[in-house]
Design a protein around this motif. Structure first.
Motif, PDB file in Angstrom:
ATOM      1  N   LEU A 201       6.867   3.004   3.221  1.00 51.05           N
ATOM      2  CA  LEU A 201       7.502   2.749   4.514  1.00 51.05           C
ATOM      3  C   LEU A 201       8.243   3.989   4.997  1.00 51.05           C
ATOM      4  O   LEU A 201       8.667   4.825   4.200  1.00 51.05           O
ATOM      5  CB  LEU A 201       8.495   1.602   4.369  1.00 51.05           C
ATOM      6  N   LEU A 202       8.388   4.085   6.300  1.00 50.79           N
ATOM      7  CA  LEU A 202       9.243   5.102   6.905  1.00 50.79           C
ATOM      8  C   LEU A 202      10.675   4.626   6.693  1.00 50.79           C
ATOM      9  O   LEU A 202      11.147   3.699   7.343  1.00 50.79           O
ATOM     10  CB  LEU A 202       8.939   5.207   8.404  1.00 50.79           C
ATOM     11  N   LYS A 203      11.352   5.266   5.733  1.00 47.28           N
ATOM     12  CA  LYS A 203      12.673   4.810   5.336  1.00 47.28           C
ATOM     13  C   LYS A 203      13.697   5.637   6.094  1.00 47.28           C
ATOM     14  O   LYS A 203      13.808   6.840   5.871  1.00 47.28           O
ATOM     15  CB  LYS A 203      12.814   5.045   3.827  1.00 47.28           C
TER      16      LYS A 203
ATOM     17  N   ILE B 269       5.742   6.766  -1.100  1.00 47.49           N
ATOM     18  CA  ILE B 269       6.117   6.546   0.295  1.00 47.49           C
ATOM     19  C   ILE B 269       5.204   5.462   0.819  1.00 47.49           C
ATOM     20  O   ILE B 269       3.992   5.633   0.902  1.00 47.49           O
ATOM     21  CB  ILE B 269       5.924   7.803   1.158  1.00 47.49           C
TER      22      ILE B 269
ATOM     23  N   TYR C 168       0.132   7.463   8.055  1.00 50.04           N
ATOM     24  CA  TYR C 168       1.106   8.087   7.165  1.00 50.04           C
ATOM     25  C   TYR C 168       1.909   7.011   6.429  1.00 50.04           C
ATOM     26  O   TYR C 168       2.383   7.232   5.330  1.00 50.04           O
ATOM     27  CB  TYR C 168       2.118   8.930   7.958  1.00 50.04           C
ATOM     28  N   ILE C 169       2.106   5.881   7.092  1.00 49.85           N
ATOM     29  CA  ILE C 169       3.022   4.864   6.557  1.00 49.85           C
ATOM     30  C   ILE C 169       2.442   3.461   6.712  1.00 49.85           C
ATOM     31  O   ILE C 169       1.495   3.246   7.470  1.00 49.85           O
ATOM     32  CB  ILE C 169       4.386   4.890   7.297  1.00 49.85           C
ATOM     33  N   GLU C 170       3.053   2.528   6.002  1.00 45.69           N
ATOM     34  CA  GLU C 170       2.632   1.136   6.047  1.00 45.69           C
ATOM     35  C   GLU C 170       3.557   0.330   6.956  1.00 45.69           C
ATOM     36  O   GLU C 170       3.261  -0.817   7.288  1.00 45.69           O
ATOM     37  CB  GLU C 170       2.652   0.594   4.622  1.00 45.69           C
TER      38      GLU C 170
ATOM     39  N   ARG D 159       8.229   9.110  -6.661  1.00 52.02           N
ATOM     40  CA  ARG D 159       8.338   7.835  -5.940  1.00 52.02           C
ATOM     41  C   ARG D 159       7.257   7.750  -4.862  1.00 52.02           C
ATOM     42  O   ARG D 159       6.740   8.759  -4.395  1.00 52.02           O
ATOM     43  CB  ARG D 159       9.713   7.727  -5.270  1.00 52.02           C
TER      44      ARG D 159
ATOM     45  N   CYS E  18       0.840  -1.192   0.000  1.00 49.09           N
ATOM     46  CA  CYS E  18       0.000   0.000   0.000  1.00 49.09           C
ATOM     47  C   CYS E  18       0.880   1.248   0.000  1.00 49.09           C
ATOM     48  O   CYS E  18       1.780   1.384   0.813  1.00 49.09           O
ATOM     49  CB  CYS E  18      -0.882  -0.028   1.247  1.00 49.09           C
ATOM     50  N   CYS E  19       0.601   2.143  -0.958  1.00 48.34           N
ATOM     51  CA  CYS E  19       1.333   3.405  -1.017  1.00 48.34           C
ATOM     52  C   CYS E  19       0.567   4.459  -0.229  1.00 48.34           C
ATOM     53  O   CYS E  19      -0.642   4.583  -0.382  1.00 48.34           O
ATOM     54  CB  CYS E  19       1.480   3.874  -2.450  1.00 48.34           C
ATOM     55  N   HIS E  20       1.262   5.238   0.582  1.00 51.51           N
ATOM     56  CA  HIS E  20       0.579   6.219   1.408  1.00 51.51           C
ATOM     57  C   HIS E  20       0.730   7.638   0.897  1.00 51.51           C
ATOM     58  O   HIS E  20      -0.093   8.497   1.181  1.00 51.51           O
ATOM     59  CB  HIS E  20       1.052   6.108   2.854  1.00 51.51           C
ATOM     60  N   SER E  21       1.808   7.892   0.181  1.00 47.38           N
ATOM     61  CA  SER E  21       1.949   9.214  -0.396  1.00 47.38           C
ATOM     62  C   SER E  21       2.930   9.122  -1.560  1.00 47.38           C
ATOM     63  O   SER E  21       3.530   8.066  -1.783  1.00 47.38           O
ATOM     64  CB  SER E  21       2.449  10.214   0.643  1.00 47.38           C
ATOM     65  N   PHE E  22       3.048  10.219  -2.300  1.00 46.55           N
ATOM     66  CA  PHE E  22       4.001  10.261  -3.400  1.00 46.55           C
ATOM     67  C   PHE E  22       4.751  11.583  -3.335  1.00 46.55           C
ATOM     68  O   PHE E  22       4.157  12.633  -3.136  1.00 46.55           O
ATOM     69  CB  PHE E  22       3.288  10.116  -4.738  1.00 46.55           C
ATOM     70  N   THR E  23       6.060  11.512  -3.501  1.00 49.70           N
ATOM     71  CA  THR E  23       6.889  12.703  -3.429  1.00 49.70           C
ATOM     72  C   THR E  23       7.056  13.299  -4.827  1.00 49.70           C
ATOM     73  O   THR E  23       6.799  12.626  -5.819  1.00 49.70           O
ATOM     74  CB  THR E  23       8.267  12.347  -2.823  1.00 49.70           C
TER      75      THR E  23
END
Lengths: 436, 240
Positions: free
Chosen positions: A67-69, A65, A113-115, A63, A54-59
């Motif tokens: 996961l909290l990378k 977002i 915000y994140i997966e 790309r 699951c994608c939570h956002s796009f920068t």
């Protein structure tokens, strides 16, 4: 609609913005962000897996977002030439505490915000110490914070295999980066890493995963062991290997280690070094490698069919097109009769559309118009198929080549701009005249 | 002939039976959108007939009522008509027809169903909760399709300890999980008292969003394709 009011008090355990910034910027060149493959259930506490990811956002760089990378620390004892965090580099350093990472993960996750978490680290002090710290975070997150969301953990080469094995019991996915496509390049650019130290953990984990899976089947093991498997990443363009060599390594990894995915990160010169190229690798090369990678995984191609070891992928055409143009004697194929694996080899027909065609043709003889109605893009495919014996493409091979190159530039104009036209003015001309 | 029903699934199924053999039938749940000069047929919902129709349709394709539900949730004005033509095609074929994409009636319906499904998947990712002073989570959003209750199972499964509200501000309704049960309720307006840390976490998230981007590789078109601008209103990372 809605109004909100705020109480003012700040949580003192919160990671600082500055630290978050440093540790994120150091992690962002890592390509993988996928959160798929784990169906971990919520067993009290917070979170679960989402098998499809699951994608939570796009920068703004396009790309996603998921996961909290983040790095646990960017304080490194190694001196890999291409890396912005290398020992010699004059960059701000930061190290987060395990609780800071855990709280950040939980609070981001709770707000959707994140997966999950993608945790990596520079090598601090020594590999064992670093791996212990990483293990501590994932263990804490799973047991104390009772987090069941996705965790991707980066492995530290040369760390104790027991630490690796234990980490795999908590993470959904682990990755050891191959870094560079050949031993020679590693020696030159990442002298503290060797092919052996990078490939050994990958092989070991693959073996252990198979064992745990077997034990699970027999009911002897109840937990999880890397439900989402392993991935790896290599930097493309920092060293001289050809695409053919890179893709051979990729194919070997898929076949021998059951690797879920290989990521390619086109080299971005964040560091100046006389051993490294000054210019970044165009995203076109990365794009072509991914296209070829897909052909290996989902379209039944082998790397040997696509290109020779010393060869690079074509810039003009996508790899499937390039293969088809080399094998024109196999085309056109009849859309109403060709078996699925043949349809998958038609340029412009993707896996989904191939399945759609196979289903739909059971009820009716598909015509060219039917395919259009089904929104199957035929710009490329029409030169390689017949519908009920009728052919709608261009007869002349030279014209086909020109049209295909033109289709490529209009479809991904942003990525390729005028690059591919300039590289071969003759094609550009054919493209223009061919369309008239 | 134009057939107008009350918008419910039962209403649709009654209208479906009434209009079935009319080759020029058009179904709608919105009277206002009818062309001038036409006298519509107002279909009174008949639960028994609807039930029979449902059973018969399900005997042809088990998943067709689920598909119908998704179709009627669509944000477009011709959803009812597309659902009607699809189910009529199914009823004539008397077997599942979903794979027959060369048929316009099937293709249109499948596309709509996919669109609703895609939005549900997107909002699994794009929902943004804020933490309220009581610890409950609140997420305002404005989906194209009427899907707020369909998001409940997903969030309930992953956040079982947090009561939450998914507020569809466009349709002025909310899907609620109170920590035990889920329900849907009308909600024209909400007053939210945020928790003490909420704005802190929100600015950390914005910091993260900015830091993880690679500015030298800007591809805005790609970003907008995956995350259309109409969804940005409720994403903290897209707010100044």
């Amino acid at each position: 609609m809605f109004d909100f009011y705020v109480l003012t008090r700040y949580n003192l355990g919160m990671i600082t913005e500055e630290k978050l910034k440093i540790l994120t910027e150091s992690a962002k060149y890592d390509v993988s962000c996928s959160s798929s493959g784990s169906g971990r259930k919520n067993a009290g506490g917070i979170g679960n897996g989402y098998v499809s990811g699951c994608c939570h956002s796009f920068t703004p760089d396009g790309r996603c977002i998921s996961l909290l990378k983040i790095l646990l620390s960017n304080d490194c004892i190694y001196n890999c030439r291409y890396c912005p965090n290398r020992l010699d580099a004059d960059v701000p350093r930061a190290t987060a505490t395990p609780d800071e990472i855990c709280e950040l993960t939980i609070d981001f996750y709770k707000r959707n915000y994140i997966e999950g978490l993608f945790l990596s680290s520079a090598v601090c002090k020594n590999p064992d110490y670093t791996m212990e710290r990483l293990l501590l975070v994932v263990k804490k997150l799973r047991t104390e914070y009772r987090f069941h969301g996705y965790i991707h953990l980066k492995g530290i080469p040369r760390a104790d295999p027991l630490l690796m094995r234990e980490a795999a019991l908590y993470a959904d996915r682990m990755s050891y980066n191959v870094e560079l496509p050949s031993e020679r390049s590693l020696k030159l650019l990442a002298p503290q890493k060797s092919k052996q130290s990078l490939l050994e953990p990958i092989k070991t984990l693959a073996l252990q995963q198979a064992q745990y899976r077997e034990e699970k089947k027999q009911g002897l093991f109840k937990g999880h062991f890397l439900p989402a498997g392993q991935t790896t990443q290599m930097i493309v363009g920092a060293s001289p290997e050809a695409d053919g060599q890179i893709l051979r390594l990729t194919q070997a990894l898929y076949l021998k280690t059951g690797m879920k995915r290989v990521y390619y990160s086109s080299y971005v010169p964040v560091v100046q070094d006389k051993l490294l190229p000054e210019t970044p690798v165009g995203q076109l090369r990365e794009h072509r490698l991914y296209q070829a990678d897909w052909l290996l995984r989902f379209y039944g191609f082998t790397v040997e069919e696509l290109l020779a070891e010393g060869e690079n992928l074509s810039t003009e055409y996508d790899p499937k097109c390039a293969w088809a143009l080399k094998n024109l004697h196999l085309f056109p194929v009849e859309i109403n009769r060709a078996p699925l694996d043949t349809l998958l080899r038609v340029p412009g027909i993707g896996a989904k559309n191939a399945y759609k065609i196979v289903e739909a043709r059971r009820y009716t003889k598909l015509t060219f118009e039917d395919l259009t109605k089904m929104r199957i893009a035929l710009k490329r495919a029409k030169h390689f198929i017949t519908c009920n014996g009728k052919f709608f493409g261009a007869e002349n091979e030279t014209v086909v080549r020109g049209l295909l190159a033109a289709a490529e530039t209009t479809e991904s104009a942003e990525q390729l701009s005028l690059f591919s036209l300039q590289s071969n003015p003759q094609n550009a001309l054919i493209a223009l005249t061919g369309q008239l | 002939m134009f057939y107008v029903f009350d918008g419910s699934i039962q209403g649709f199924l009654t209208a479906f039976l009434t209009a079935f053999s009319d080759p020029n039938a058009e179904l709608s749940s919105r009277e206002a959108q009818l062309p001038l000069g036409l006298t519509p047929v107002f279909v009174q919902t008949q639960p028994l007939r609807a039930k029979k129709a449902a059973e018969r349709l399900q005997s042809f394709d088990k998943s067709c009522l689920h598909d119908l539900d998704l179709l009627l949730r669509g944000g477009e004005s011709d959803n009812e008509q597309i659902a009607f033509r699809y189910l009529r095609f199914l009823a004539n074929a008397k077997r599942p027809v979903k794979d027959r994409l060369a048929e316009t009636d099937v293709f249109n319906a499948v596309e709509r169903i996919k669109r609703v499904g895609l939005e549900i998947h997107r909002f699994h990712g794009f929902i943004r909760f804020m933490e309220t002073a009581s610890g409950a989570l609140y997420a305002p959003f404005s989906p194209d399709n009427d899907i707020c209750d369909l998001l409940l199972p997903h969030f309930r499964a992953r956040l079982p300890q947090y009561p939450f509200v998914l507020h569809d501000v466009k349709r002025k309704k909310a899907a609620v999980y109170d920590g035990k049960n889920v329900f849907v309720a009308p909600l024209p307006h909400a007053d939210i008292l945020l928790s003490a840390d909420e704005l802190g976490w929100r600015s950390l998230w914005k910091e993260y969003y900015d830091a993880v981007n690679i500015p030298s590789r800007e591809r805005l078109k790609q970003m907008r394709g995956y995350m259309p601008a109409r969804y940005w209103e409720f994403l903290p990372e897209k707010q100044p």
